[in-house]
Scaffold this motif. Structure first.
Motif, PDB file in Angstrom:
ATOM      1  N   LEU A 122      -4.579  16.082  23.836  1.00  0.00           N
ATOM      2  CA  LEU A 122      -5.220  15.963  22.539  1.00  0.00           C
ATOM      3  C   LEU A 122      -6.707  16.330  22.527  1.00  0.00           C
ATOM      4  O   LEU A 122      -7.258  16.607  21.461  1.00  0.00           O
ATOM      5  N   HIS A 123      -7.364  16.327  23.693  1.00  0.00           N
ATOM      6  CA  HIS A 123      -8.813  16.541  23.719  1.00  0.00           C
ATOM      7  C   HIS A 123      -9.227  17.832  23.019  1.00  0.00           C
ATOM      8  O   HIS A 123     -10.078  17.827  22.116  1.00  0.00           O
ATOM      9  N   ASN A 124      -8.651  18.934  23.420  1.00  0.00           N
ATOM     10  CA  ASN A 124      -9.039  20.232  22.845  1.00  0.00           C
ATOM     11  C   ASN A 124      -8.641  20.353  21.376  1.00  0.00           C
ATOM     12  O   ASN A 124      -9.364  20.972  20.580  1.00  0.00           O
ATOM     13  N   ILE A 125      -7.507  19.764  21.029  1.00  0.00           N
ATOM     14  CA  ILE A 125      -7.048  19.831  19.638  1.00  0.00           C
ATOM     15  C   ILE A 125      -8.013  19.080  18.726  1.00  0.00           C
ATOM     16  O   ILE A 125      -8.381  19.564  17.651  1.00  0.00           O
ATOM     17  N   ILE A 126      -8.436  17.898  19.160  1.00  0.00           N
ATOM     18  CA  ILE A 126      -9.391  17.120  18.359  1.00  0.00           C
ATOM     19  C   ILE A 126     -10.713  17.871  18.233  1.00  0.00           C
ATOM     20  O   ILE A 126     -11.310  17.947  17.141  1.00  0.00           O
ATOM     21  N   SER A 127     -11.158  18.457  19.319  1.00  0.00           N
ATOM     22  CA  SER A 127     -12.411  19.215  19.289  1.00  0.00           C
ATOM     23  C   SER A 127     -12.320  20.403  18.327  1.00  0.00           C
ATOM     24  O   SER A 127     -13.235  20.646  17.533  1.00  0.00           O
ATOM     25  N   ASP A 128     -11.196  21.135  18.398  1.00  0.00           N
ATOM     26  CA  ASP A 128     -11.001  22.281  17.492  1.00  0.00           C
ATOM     27  C   ASP A 128     -10.927  21.832  16.039  1.00  0.00           C
ATOM     28  O   ASP A 128     -11.475  22.480  15.140  1.00  0.00           O
ATOM     29  N   TYR A 129     -10.240  20.719  15.803  1.00  0.00           N
ATOM     30  CA  TYR A 129     -10.095  20.232  14.432  1.00  0.00           C
ATOM     31  C   TYR A 129     -11.453  19.847  13.838  1.00  0.00           C
ATOM     32  O   TYR A 129     -11.747  20.164  12.685  1.00  0.00           O
ATOM     33  N   MET A 130     -12.273  19.177  14.632  1.00  0.00           N
ATOM     34  CA  MET A 130     -13.598  18.778  14.153  1.00  0.00           C
ATOM     35  C   MET A 130     -14.463  20.004  13.848  1.00  0.00           C
ATOM     36  O   MET A 130     -15.265  19.993  12.911  1.00  0.00           O
ATOM     37  N   ARG A 131     -14.279  21.068  14.626  1.00  0.00           N
ATOM     38  CA  ARG A 131     -15.035  22.300  14.399  1.00  0.00           C
ATOM     39  C   ARG A 131     -14.547  23.034  13.151  1.00  0.00           C
ATOM     40  O   ARG A 131     -15.348  23.522  12.352  1.00  0.00           O
ATOM     41  N   LEU A 132     -13.218  23.070  12.969  1.00  0.00           N
ATOM     42  CA  LEU A 132     -12.639  23.819  11.857  1.00  0.00           C
ATOM     43  C   LEU A 132     -12.769  23.096  10.516  1.00  0.00           C
ATOM     44  O   LEU A 132     -12.895  23.735   9.474  1.00  0.00           O
ATOM     45  N   TYR A 133     -12.750  21.760  10.556  1.00  0.00           N
ATOM     46  CA  TYR A 133     -12.739  20.985   9.313  1.00  0.00           C
ATOM     47  C   TYR A 133     -13.838  19.918   9.343  1.00  0.00           C
ATOM     48  O   TYR A 133     -13.566  18.721   9.506  1.00  0.00           O
ATOM     49  N   PRO A 134     -15.072  20.340   9.194  1.00  0.00           N
ATOM     50  CA  PRO A 134     -16.214  19.422   9.314  1.00  0.00           C
ATOM     51  C   PRO A 134     -16.269  18.358   8.229  1.00  0.00           C
ATOM     52  O   PRO A 134     -16.984  17.361   8.385  1.00  0.00           O
ATOM     53  N   GLU A 135     -15.500  18.529   7.130  1.00  0.00           N
ATOM     54  CA  GLU A 135     -15.531  17.548   6.057  1.00  0.00           C
ATOM     55  C   GLU A 135     -14.538  16.408   6.269  1.00  0.00           C
ATOM     56  O   GLU A 135     -14.407  15.517   5.420  1.00  0.00           O
ATOM     57  N   VAL A 136     -13.840  16.424   7.406  1.00  0.00           N
ATOM     58  CA  VAL A 136     -12.888  15.359   7.720  1.00  0.00           C
ATOM     59  C   VAL A 136     -13.472  14.457   8.802  1.00  0.00           C
ATOM     60  O   VAL A 136     -13.948  14.941   9.843  1.00  0.00           O
ATOM     61  N   ASP A 137     -13.440  13.147   8.574  1.00  0.00           N
ATOM     62  CA  ASP A 137     -13.816  12.158   9.592  1.00  0.00           C
ATOM     63  C   ASP A 137     -12.536  11.648  10.247  1.00  0.00           C
ATOM     64  O   ASP A 137     -11.557  11.329   9.560  1.00  0.00           O
ATOM     65  N   LEU A 138     -12.537  11.558  11.567  1.00  0.00           N
ATOM     66  CA  LEU A 138     -11.343  11.165  12.316  1.00  0.00           C
ATOM     67  C   LEU A 138     -11.433   9.731  12.805  1.00  0.00           C
ATOM     68  O   LEU A 138     -12.475   9.291  13.299  1.00  0.00           O
ATOM     69  N   VAL A 139     -10.322   9.014  12.671  1.00  0.00           N
ATOM     70  CA  VAL A 139     -10.175   7.682  13.258  1.00  0.00           C
ATOM     71  C   VAL A 139      -8.975   7.753  14.191  1.00  0.00           C
ATOM     72  O   VAL A 139      -7.833   7.924  13.745  1.00  0.00           O
ATOM     73  N   LEU A 140      -9.205   7.642  15.488  1.00  0.00           N
ATOM     74  CA  LEU A 140      -8.149   7.757  16.496  1.00  0.00           C
ATOM     75  C   LEU A 140      -7.843   6.385  17.087  1.00  0.00           C
ATOM     76  O   LEU A 140      -8.725   5.732  17.647  1.00  0.00           O
ATOM     77  N   ASP A 141      -6.605   5.964  16.963  1.00  0.00           N
ATOM     78  CA  ASP A 141      -6.137   4.708  17.554  1.00  0.00           C
ATOM     79  C   ASP A 141      -5.279   5.085  18.756  1.00  0.00           C
ATOM     80  O   ASP A 141      -4.111   5.435  18.608  1.00  0.00           O
ATOM     81  N   LEU A 142      -5.857   5.045  19.936  1.00  0.00           N
ATOM     82  CA  LEU A 142      -5.178   5.499  21.148  1.00  0.00           C
ATOM     83  C   LEU A 142      -4.629   4.295  21.899  1.00  0.00           C
ATOM     84  O   LEU A 142      -5.372   3.546  22.537  1.00  0.00           O
ATOM     85  N   ASN A 143      -3.320   4.088  21.795  1.00  0.00           N
ATOM     86  CA  ASN A 143      -2.656   3.005  22.510  1.00  0.00           C
ATOM     87  C   ASN A 143      -1.163   3.271  22.504  1.00  0.00           C
ATOM     88  O   ASN A 143      -0.678   4.175  21.824  1.00  0.00           O
ATOM     89  N   ASP A 144      -0.432   2.477  23.273  1.00  0.00           N
ATOM     90  CA  ASP A 144       1.007   2.679  23.387  1.00  0.00           C
ATOM     91  C   ASP A 144       1.810   1.706  22.524  1.00  0.00           C
ATOM     92  O   ASP A 144       3.035   1.685  22.601  1.00  0.00           O
ATOM     93  N   ARG A 145       1.152   0.909  21.719  1.00  0.00           N
ATOM     94  CA  ARG A 145       1.884  -0.060  20.908  1.00  0.00           C
ATOM     95  C   ARG A 145       2.594   0.632  19.741  1.00  0.00           C
ATOM     96  O   ARG A 145       2.178   1.696  19.287  1.00  0.00           O
TER      97      ARG A 145
END
Length: 319
Positions: A122-145
């Motif tokens: 996911l690292h590169n995908i998140i980085s690309d998304y932030m670059r391509l869509y600067p008007e979107v704020d991301l909230v990532l909940d990273l867990n296995d639940r």
């Protein structure tokens, strides 16, 4: 010439009239009267009546029973309405999708994803998304639940499983890989090397608590016969990262998807057991509430996921 196209070319064809009156008909039924339908569509009562009469004449059946005070569907009308209603909804959905595709993704995008999968992919995908869509704020909940997509307010959930549970939610497979039964060299040297799944009952096992039956491990032999082994859960937890850490600390045997232990396998830190048994396939899905009116921020993230995932998934051998 395509048969469907030829239907539109005949002078006596009714194909060009196929949808005439359909929207008016569904509006009348949903509104409950000609008057209400006229108000909703901005037409006169006489126009609505004429459209329904023309539709019935063209179909050769009566769709509505009319009295001075009410209308009701005939049996034929009910069947026709159910089909027409779906056609109208689909057309509205297509229009909404077309309109939304012109919008720039914006707002907050809340995503849940397993830790191990995010670390691997996911690292590169998140980085690309932030670059391509600067008007979107991301909230990532990273867990296995296991999260409740609707109740917990997520726009998108990424989940790995061998079998997706029945749900009204929409799922799209974005990745697939094999799952392996593994242990460290030191543990096997001390406890012995099981050659058949049934021998797992003699070992310490590390189990994943998010499964329906964490201690019941399923295998198949080459003939496709099912084998179920009830193992002893020396450690039960809901984190693939913790499971891997305990395996590397020589504490027992575990089953993990390839993406959760990719680096450890590359480093030759793990031994794969039961290599003569077919390895189960783990599918990774993007899960979201509905295809209808999917927001540009979610659609663009799914498109980026699909574009950047390895084609066909990783199904390489363990060694």
């Amino acid at each position: 010439m395509n048969k469907n196209n030829s239907l539109l070319n005949g002078s006596n064809s009714k194909a060009t009239q196929l949808f005439d009156g359909v929207v008016i008909f569904t509006q009348v039924v949903n509104s409950g009267s000609f008057v209400s339908a006229a108000t909703a569509t901005g037409h006169s009562n006489s126009y609505i009546s004429k459209e329904i009469n023309k539709l019935e004449s063209r179909l050769g059946v009566r769709l509505l029973n009319r009295t001075t005070r009410s209308i009701s569907l005939t049996p034929e009308g009910r069947v026709y309405f159910e089909q027409c209603q779906q056609l109208v909804l689909d057309a509205q959905g297509a229009m909404a999708t077309l309109n939304q595709s012109q919008l720039t993704p914006h707002g907050t995008l809340k995503i849940s994803c397993p830790i191990s999968f995010s670390q691997e992919h996911l690292h590169n995908i998140i980085s690309d998304y932030m670059r391509l869509y600067p008007e979107v704020d991301l909230v990532l909940d990273l867990n296995d639940r296991q999260v409740d997509l609707i109740q917990d307010g997520f726009d998108l959930v990424i989940r790995a499983t061998d079998k997706l549970a029945e749900s009204s939610l929409v799922s799209r497979r974005i990745y697939r890989c094999k799952s392996y039964t593994v242990a460290s060299k030191a543990y096997l040297a001390k406890a012995g090397w099981p050659t058949r799944p049934e021998q797992l009952v003699e070992h310490q096992c590390i189990c994943y608590s998010n499964l329906t039956a964490p201690n019941r491990w399923h295998y198949q032999n080459k003939s496709g016969d099912d084998i179920y082994v009830d193992v002893h859960c020396k450690l039960l937890c809901n984190s693939a990262s913790m499971e891997l850490a305990m395996v590397l600390a020589d504490k027992g045997i575990c089953r993990l998807p390839e993406f959760a232990m990719a680096q450890a396998m590359k480093n030759n830190e793990l031994e794969v057991l039961f290599e003569d048994y077919p390895a189960p396939i783990i599918n990774v899905y993007a899960i979201y509430p509905s295809r209808k009116h999917l927001s540009p921020k979610v659609r663009s993230f799914i498109d980026l996921l699909v574009k950047n995932m390895p084609k066909g998934g990783k199904l390489n051998s363990a060694k």
